[in-house]
Scaffold this motif. Structure first.
Motif, PDB file in Angstrom:
ATOM      1  N   ILE A 160       1.470  -5.200  -1.099  1.00 13.31           N
ATOM      2  CA  ILE A 160       1.972  -4.468   0.061  1.00 13.31           C
ATOM      3  C   ILE A 160       1.232  -4.980   1.295  1.00 13.31           C
ATOM      4  O   ILE A 160       0.030  -4.751   1.436  1.00 13.31           O
ATOM      5  N   PRO A 161       1.913  -5.717   2.181  1.00  9.01           N
ATOM      6  CA  PRO A 161       1.244  -6.264   3.370  1.00  9.01           C
ATOM      7  C   PRO A 161       0.730  -5.157   4.280  1.00  9.01           C
ATOM      8  O   PRO A 161       1.396  -4.145   4.474  1.00  9.01           O
ATOM      9  N   GLU A 162      -0.477  -5.359   4.814  1.00 11.35           N
ATOM     10  CA  GLU A 162      -1.038  -4.395   5.756  1.00 11.35           C
ATOM     11  C   GLU A 162      -0.412  -4.544   7.136  1.00 11.35           C
ATOM     12  O   GLU A 162      -0.374  -3.599   7.910  1.00 11.35           O
ATOM     13  N   ALA A 163       0.086  -5.736   7.458  1.00 12.62           N
ATOM     14  CA  ALA A 163       0.668  -5.990   8.768  1.00 12.62           C
ATOM     15  C   ALA A 163       2.038  -5.323   8.886  1.00 12.62           C
ATOM     16  O   ALA A 163       2.795  -5.281   7.920  1.00 12.62           O
ATOM     17  N   GLY A 217      -3.788 -10.337   8.685  1.00 11.85           N
ATOM     18  CA  GLY A 217      -3.731  -9.142   7.859  1.00 11.85           C
ATOM     19  C   GLY A 217      -3.726  -9.503   6.396  1.00 11.85           C
ATOM     20  O   GLY A 217      -3.266 -10.558   5.994  1.00 11.85           O
ATOM     21  N   SER A 240      -3.285  -7.931   2.200  1.00 12.43           N
ATOM     22  CA  SER A 240      -2.323  -7.161   1.427  1.00 12.43           C
ATOM     23  C   SER A 240      -3.052  -6.168   0.555  1.00 12.43           C
ATOM     24  O   SER A 240      -4.154  -6.452   0.072  1.00 12.43           O
ATOM     25  N   LEU A 241      -2.458  -5.027   0.371  1.00 11.38           N
ATOM     26  CA  LEU A 241      -2.951  -4.071  -0.609  1.00 11.38           C
ATOM     27  C   LEU A 241      -2.332  -4.454  -1.941  1.00 11.38           C
ATOM     28  O   LEU A 241      -1.170  -4.841  -2.005  1.00 11.38           O
TER      29      LEU A 241
END
Length: 109
Positions: free
Chosen positions: A20-23, A5, A7-8
């Motif tokens: 902000i991690p997507e996972a 995953g 990150s945003l």
């Protein structure tokens, strides 16, 4: 981490950056860069480049489990950075274009 995953990335004009991690289960990270008047942003898989008109920072974002590293890239005097891009083949190579038309290359590794 190795979960595949990404990150945003959110960048505010005052230089505050949020990753902000997507996972699921990952924790967000906020990073005050000290930049003001953010003029350009670029990212690769392992780095985020942030430019103010007279300052260039590279934030290492390789591993979510380790703290981000922030390095300043030296710019010649009176360099107004207007655009940034990482090389598609060599992602450690960052190009910074000034508003006057000069392009600077940086090895971010």
């Amino acid at each position: 981490g190795g979960g595949g995953g990404g990150s945003l990335v959110a960048c505010r004009s005052d230089g505050q950056v949020a990753l902000i991690p997507e996972a699921a289960g990952g924790s967000a990270m906020s990073l005050p860069t000290g930049l003001s008047r953010l003029s350009a942003v670029a990212h690769s898989a392992t780095a985020l480049a942030l430019a103010a008109p007279d300052q260039l920072l590279v934030v290492g974002i390789a591993a979510a489990s380790s703290p981000a590293t922030v390095r300043e890239c030296p710019l010649p005097p009176d360099s107004a950075i207007g655009a940034l891009a990482f090389d598609a083949v060599l992602p450690g190579l960052l190009f910074a274009a000034t508003r006057e038309g000069t392009v600077h290359a940086f090895n971010t590794r």
